[in-house]
Design a protein around this motif. Structure first.
Motif, PDB file in Angstrom:
ATOM      1  N   TRP A  56      -3.533   9.718   6.512  1.00  0.00           N
ATOM      2  CA  TRP A  56      -2.337  10.287   5.871  1.00  0.00           C
ATOM      3  C   TRP A  56      -2.237   9.941   4.392  1.00  0.00           C
ATOM      4  O   TRP A  56      -1.642  10.673   3.618  1.00  0.00           O
ATOM      5  N   TYR A  57      -2.814   8.812   3.981  1.00  0.00           N
ATOM      6  CA  TYR A  57      -2.718   8.416   2.574  1.00  0.00           C
ATOM      7  C   TYR A  57      -3.468   9.374   1.645  1.00  0.00           C
ATOM      8  O   TYR A  57      -3.224   9.386   0.441  1.00  0.00           O
ATOM      9  N   SER A  58      -4.367  10.162   2.185  1.00  0.00           N
ATOM     10  CA  SER A  58      -5.136  11.098   1.359  1.00  0.00           C
ATOM     11  C   SER A  58      -4.217  12.119   0.703  1.00  0.00           C
ATOM     12  O   SER A  58      -3.301  12.663   1.337  1.00  0.00           O
ATOM     13  N   ASP A  75     -11.912  11.897   2.736  1.00  0.00           N
ATOM     14  CA  ASP A  75     -12.322  10.533   3.057  1.00  0.00           C
ATOM     15  C   ASP A  75     -12.392   9.631   1.834  1.00  0.00           C
ATOM     16  O   ASP A  75     -12.383   8.395   1.954  1.00  0.00           O
ATOM     17  N   ASP A  76     -12.449  10.207   0.637  1.00  0.00           N
ATOM     18  CA  ASP A  76     -12.577   9.395  -0.567  1.00  0.00           C
ATOM     19  C   ASP A  76     -11.282   8.701  -0.965  1.00  0.00           C
ATOM     20  O   ASP A  76     -11.296   7.761  -1.763  1.00  0.00           O
ATOM     21  N   ASP A  77     -10.131   9.152  -0.448  1.00  0.00           N
ATOM     22  CA  ASP A  77      -8.856   8.514  -0.802  1.00  0.00           C
ATOM     23  C   ASP A  77      -7.970   8.344   0.425  1.00  0.00           C
ATOM     24  O   ASP A  77      -6.766   8.506   0.370  1.00  0.00           O
ATOM     25  N   THR A  79      -7.180   5.694   2.308  1.00  0.00           N
ATOM     26  CA  THR A  79      -6.484   4.448   2.606  1.00  0.00           C
ATOM     27  C   THR A  79      -5.366   4.231   1.611  1.00  0.00           C
ATOM     28  O   THR A  79      -5.231   4.948   0.623  1.00  0.00           O
ATOM     29  N   TRP A  80      -4.545   3.202   1.855  1.00  0.00           N
ATOM     30  CA  TRP A  80      -3.390   2.899   1.006  1.00  0.00           C
ATOM     31  C   TRP A  80      -3.807   2.753  -0.465  1.00  0.00           C
ATOM     32  O   TRP A  80      -3.050   3.084  -1.363  1.00  0.00           O
ATOM     33  N   GLY A  81      -5.011   2.248  -0.722  1.00  0.00           N
ATOM     34  CA  GLY A  81      -5.452   2.007  -2.091  1.00  0.00           C
ATOM     35  C   GLY A  81      -6.208   3.156  -2.710  1.00  0.00           C
ATOM     36  O   GLY A  81      -6.747   3.030  -3.810  1.00  0.00           O
ATOM     37  N   GLY A  82      -6.264   4.303  -2.014  1.00  0.00           N
ATOM     38  CA  GLY A  82      -6.955   5.459  -2.551  1.00  0.00           C
ATOM     39  C   GLY A  82      -8.457   5.327  -2.521  1.00  0.00           C
ATOM     40  O   GLY A  82      -9.165   5.865  -3.380  1.00  0.00           O
ATOM     41  N   ALA A  83      -8.991   4.620  -1.538  1.00  0.00           N
ATOM     42  CA  ALA A  83     -10.436   4.399  -1.420  1.00  0.00           C
ATOM     43  C   ALA A  83     -10.893   4.750  -0.014  1.00  0.00           C
ATOM     44  O   ALA A  83     -10.076   4.871   0.906  1.00  0.00           O
ATOM     45  N   PRO A  84     -12.189   4.933   0.192  1.00  0.00           N
ATOM     46  CA  PRO A  84     -12.682   5.229   1.537  1.00  0.00           C
ATOM     47  C   PRO A  84     -12.517   4.024   2.464  1.00  0.00           C
ATOM     48  O   PRO A  84     -12.450   2.879   2.019  1.00  0.00           O
ATOM     49  N   LEU A  85     -12.452   4.299   3.753  1.00  0.00           N
ATOM     50  CA  LEU A  85     -12.425   3.252   4.768  1.00  0.00           C
ATOM     51  C   LEU A  85     -13.774   3.251   5.477  1.00  0.00           C
ATOM     52  O   LEU A  85     -14.321   4.314   5.773  1.00  0.00           O
ATOM     53  N   THR A  86     -14.309   2.073   5.720  1.00  0.00           N
ATOM     54  CA  THR A  86     -15.581   1.986   6.430  1.00  0.00           C
ATOM     55  C   THR A  86     -15.330   1.785   7.920  1.00  0.00           C
ATOM     56  O   THR A  86     -14.402   1.070   8.313  1.00  0.00           O
ATOM     57  N   PHE A  87     -16.139   2.432   8.722  1.00  0.00           N
ATOM     58  CA  PHE A  87     -16.041   2.349  10.175  1.00  0.00           C
ATOM     59  C   PHE A  87     -17.338   1.775  10.744  1.00  0.00           C
ATOM     60  O   PHE A  87     -18.392   1.950  10.140  1.00  0.00           O
ATOM     61  N   PRO A  88     -17.266   1.131  11.903  1.00  0.00           N
ATOM     62  CA  PRO A  88     -16.072   0.854  12.714  1.00  0.00           C
ATOM     63  C   PRO A  88     -15.185  -0.193  12.060  1.00  0.00           C
ATOM     64  O   PRO A  88     -15.652  -1.002  11.265  1.00  0.00           O
ATOM     65  N   ARG A  89     -13.909  -0.169  12.421  1.00  0.00           N
ATOM     66  CA  ARG A  89     -12.933  -1.083  11.855  1.00  0.00           C
ATOM     67  C   ARG A  89     -11.976  -1.549  12.936  1.00  0.00           C
ATOM     68  O   ARG A  89     -11.499  -0.751  13.743  1.00  0.00           O
ATOM     69  N   ILE A  90     -11.691  -2.834  12.968  1.00  0.00           N
ATOM     70  CA  ILE A  90     -10.640  -3.396  13.823  1.00  0.00           C
ATOM     71  C   ILE A  90      -9.380  -3.471  12.972  1.00  0.00           C
ATOM     72  O   ILE A  90      -9.341  -4.183  11.977  1.00  0.00           O
TER      73      ILE A  90
END
Length: 359
Positions: A56-58, A75-77, A79-90
């Motif tokens: 949603w932050y995108s 996918d480039d923005d 997350t909350w900080g406007g950056a990609p998120l890497t997966f997998p993620r806990i």
């Protein structure tokens, strides 16, 4: 003895709740320099978990927070900080538990202590450099697992009779609220209007505003008024009154503390007195609002966004907990295996207050 593997709920990509996968053989993290290993006792849910999962932050998304998959996410923005998120993620920012091991440089005296994890990841040589900030459970693995690790400078040992589940309601919601109130310089003589008062941050805003000596007017759906009343606001209004100005007749609103946004937003701004302050840390009803610049400048208003807050906000909240000055708003607990169901209940606002999962 610390096991080599653990149970964990793992996010595999942006999308709906089916992007979570349950694992019973996920590698247990190893604490690095200045880190502690925590056996998680409980972990709270918050909007960041939902918004990060869905993307949603995108800026490609202009809808309210729905909790479901969006048709388009950049996918480039994402997350909350406007950056990609890497997966997998806990995920899981609101972790509470017991320290069971430490890495190099971390004081071993903390082993065996119960701790709360601060949400913000910081460069501790520049703790208020927002460009270097990250979020626990977003830029690193968080607490939706049996074990997690965190920098010792970003955790607080706590002495409290509250349960792990009750303590897991504080970190994200209350530190977010404290940061908002700091930005708006809320104090005695203020009257704070709080839309979304039945949520985790809204409930925290009520208590922390009252602690600062302010008058508080909460807004929530009628069914949730009894629970909101327990948090001590001076008045409670409907969530979306037909005539907000009439409801507020005689009130002098100096601060709006908002995590809602959406169609109601212009009406909230119209209620601010000349020289008033608006502070925001969310937009669950929609991020795109109608903004009349004339209202903004002719009334000498001050607007503050609030995301990366001071480390002191976290430690102040811990102090308030230990002193009994604030109380948890624990709505429900779910086993970690039912994280999908817990998050759906959170999205659907089935509960008033905070939802917590137990590993």
């Amino acid at each position: 003895m610390i096991p080599k593997t653990m149970k964990a709920m793992v996010l595999t990509g942006h999308g709906d709740l089916d992007k979570y996968e349950w694992h019973e053989d996920w590698p247990t993290p190893t604490p690095g320099p200045m880190e502690v290993l925590i056996k998680v006792g409980a972990c709270g849910l918050n909007n960041t978990d939902v918004n990060t999962r869905t993307g949603w932050y995108s800026k490609a998304v202009d809808e309210p927070t729905t909790g479901g998959a969006y048709s388009e996410v950049d996918d480039d923005d994402s997350t909350w900080g406007g950056a990609p998120l890497t997966f997998p993620r806990i995920q899981g920012a609101d972790a509470v538990g017991t320290v069971v091991a430490v890495g190099e440089g971390a004081d071993p005296a903390i082993i065996g202590r119960r701790v709360i994890v601060a949400g913000w990841l910081r460069d501790w040589s520049e703790p208020m450099n927002r460009d270097k900030a990250g979020y626990f459970g977003s830029e690193c693995d968080g607490g939706f697992a049996e074990y997690t690790k965190a920098d010792i400078r970003g955790v607080a040992a706590i002495d409290s009779d509250l349960s792990d589940a009750e303590l897991a309601t504080f970190s994200c919601s209350y530190v977010t609220a404290e940061g908002m109130l700091d930005r708006a310089q809320v104090g005695e003589g203020d009257t704070v209007l709080i839309p979304g008062a039945s949520g985790g941050v809204g409930g925290a805003l009520i208590q922390l505003s009252k602690l600062r000596g302010a008058r508080v007017i909460a807004m929530a759906s009628a069914a949730k008024h009894p629970e909101v009343a327990k948090l001590g606001p001076d008045r409670i209004l409907p969530r979306n009154p037909r005539n907000l100005r009439a409801e507020l007749k005689g009130e002098r609103i100096t601060v709006v503390a908002d995590v809602v946004g959406g169609e109601m937003w212009p009406k909230l701004i119209d209620m601010l007195e000349r020289g008033g302050r608006y502070t925001c840390s969310g937009a669950i009803a929609g991020p795109i609002v109608q903004f009349d610049l004339r209202t903004f400048y002719l009334r000498d208003l001050t607007f503050t966004g609030s995301t990366v807050n001071s480390p002191q906000n976290f430690f102040d909240v811990v102090k308030y907990i230990e002193n009994g000055q604030i109380k948890p708003a624990l709505a429900a607990t779910y086993p970690l295996t039912e994280l999908r169901e817990a998050q759906q209940a959170f999205i659907d606002k089935h509960h008033t207050g905070n939802i917590v999962v137990i590993p």
